[in-house]
Design an enzyme around this catalytic site. Structure first.
Site, PDB file in Angstrom:
ATOM      1  N   ASP B  95      19.419   9.277  33.268  1.00  0.00           N
ATOM      2  CA  ASP B  95      20.060   8.189  34.011  1.00  0.00           C
ATOM      3  C   ASP B  95      21.567   8.413  33.978  1.00  0.00           C
ATOM      4  O   ASP B  95      22.218   8.213  32.946  1.00  0.00           O
ATOM      5  CB  ASP B  95      19.714   6.833  33.370  1.00  0.00           C
ATOM      6  CG  ASP B  95      18.241   6.465  33.539  1.00  0.00           C
ATOM      7  OD1 ASP B  95      17.442   7.344  33.913  1.00  0.00           O
ATOM      8  OD2 ASP B  95      17.895   5.290  33.281  1.00  0.00           O
ATOM      9  N   LYS B 159      19.754   3.060  40.371  1.00  0.00           N
ATOM     10  CA  LYS B 159      19.631   2.087  39.273  1.00  0.00           C
ATOM     11  C   LYS B 159      20.827   1.148  39.301  1.00  0.00           C
ATOM     12  O   LYS B 159      21.962   1.583  39.506  1.00  0.00           O
ATOM     13  CB  LYS B 159      19.568   2.880  37.955  1.00  0.00           C
ATOM     14  CG  LYS B 159      19.577   2.058  36.679  1.00  0.00           C
ATOM     15  CD  LYS B 159      19.394   2.971  35.445  1.00  0.00           C
ATOM     16  CE  LYS B 159      19.719   2.239  34.146  1.00  0.00           C
ATOM     17  NZ  LYS B 159      19.632   3.119  32.952  1.00  0.00           N
ATOM     18  N   LYS B 188      15.463   1.288  40.138  1.00  0.00           N
ATOM     19  CA  LYS B 188      15.356   0.799  38.762  1.00  0.00           C
ATOM     20  C   LYS B 188      16.355  -0.335  38.587  1.00  0.00           C
ATOM     21  O   LYS B 188      17.550  -0.174  38.835  1.00  0.00           O
ATOM     22  CB  LYS B 188      15.658   1.915  37.751  1.00  0.00           C
ATOM     23  CG  LYS B 188      15.708   1.418  36.291  1.00  0.00           C
ATOM     24  CD  LYS B 188      15.869   2.561  35.289  1.00  0.00           C
ATOM     25  CE  LYS B 188      16.118   2.046  33.867  1.00  0.00           C
ATOM     26  NZ  LYS B 188      16.244   3.149  32.877  1.00  0.00           N
TER      27      LYS B 188
END
Lengths: 238, 238
Positions: B95, B159, B188
């Site tokens: 991430d 995300k 996400k």
């Protein structure tokens, strides 16, 4: 233009802009201010080193950057890579964050090796390392332990805070650090330093460098009556 | 032990512990919980990848880590180095945080190349990339622009948040992202997801993965009446 007192304070300031949303124009302004006031350095993120080094060419202001910032939970290899690249790109000072979880777990060897790896990478190219211990997250025992580890690892500076945790520099922490670091280690106080009286208290307690985004206001405050306002704290502190 | 509904929710959760002061024992507990509930992954800092991968051996739980976290203002080279090392050490999901300042300055090529470099480094070793855009710091126009850039860069996920900025995921942001990402990109949601009703709203809005440190409580809430408590929001959201 500046008085001797102003020059002395300016020479202790890392003029800092570490907001992740800072744009190139703000970095340029930071550099121009640093040149005008002859601050010790500008402290910027790695993605801004090139621009800062370019903007400061021919000045006496160093480029300082941050490594493994602000959480310090990176692999040591990544911190070393980031530090080497930073110095290659023009940083003369690297402020690294320790592995806080390892310190809390008592894994002192991991913490010391992590610091030493960055220190050695920086030294090879003539750069100095400041080790951010993030006092806000540590007990006094942990602060004392990390003072010894920073000393053993050969870092030039120990630094209180990232400015991104729950609190910043305190006079008590600077005093505690002063009492527990080795002779060769200096102290940088950072985080929440916004008025002259507090800056001078930190210096009186032993800080030789201040990380702040309020450098211009601090230096100007000396002329505009800040010295009087601080009372005895200012006496002979720098 | 778990109902089908619980299993479906658990399979969407990145069980997350990113406090910089987390100690190895807490990482071990995180992994054991992830194994018990079969969460999608544990999300830990790079310095904890080895330990997490070791603890999760033989389970279906991925190790997820964070790159350039949480400010994203590192050099692209450092993000790539950190991602490659992470995948080598056992991370299957990375991430990464975008270069927020470059996005704000309109330097879209810098932003896209930064993302693409990490995506390509991860893909080479079979890992997926989630691109953290830190919605809290962006205007709606910037959110729309970054949706296009993440899509062009070929990332698997976009995300919302690091959990370290001024706010976290919102339903409105997930909806905005859903409307502006390409077909191949998933969402996400992360940051501040602590109750089941909110988690289900985010899923209903289009989130396919949730980053949270409250995964156990969320899954348990389904049995203990959470479904009723959430009213209509729960209906058919997953």
């Amino acid at each position: 233009m500046m008085t001797a007192e102003q020059q002395l304070l300016a020479a202790m300031i890392d003029h800092t802009l570490l907001k992740p949303e800072a744009v190139p124009a703000q970095i340029a302004t930071l550099c121009d201010e640093a040149r005008e006031y002859t601050f010790a350095s500008v402290c910027v993120h790695p993605c801004n080193i090139y621009a800062a080094a370019d903007r400061l060419r021919g000045s006496r202001v160093n480029v300082c950057t941050v490594i493994g910032f602000p959480l310090g939970a990176n692999a040591t290899e990544t911190k070393v890579f980031e530090a080497e690249l930073a110095v290659k790109q023009g940083a003369m000072e690297v402020d690294m964050v320790i592995n806080i979880g390892a310190l809390k777990a008592g894994d002192h060897l991991i913490v010391e090796r992590d610091i030493a790896a960055v220190v050695n990478a920086a030294i090879k190219r003539g750069a100095i390392t400041k080790v951010i211990i993030e006092t806000a997250l540590l007990t006094d025992d942990e602060k004392i332990a990390i003072c010894k580890l920073v000393t053993k690892a050969g870092a030039e500076f120990i630094k209180t805070s990232t400015g991104f945790s729950t609190s910043g520099a305190t006079v008590a922490d600077v005093q505690l650090m002063k009492a527990n670091i080795g002779k060769g280690v200096k102290i940088k106080a950072s985080g929440g330093i916004r008025d002259l009286a507090f800056a001078q208290e930190l210096i009186a307690a032993g800080a030789e460098r201040l990380g702040t985004s309020s450098g211009v206001a601090l230096v100007q405050a000396i002329v505009t009556g800040g010295m009087q306002a601080t009372g005895q704290a200012a006496g002979g502190s720098y």
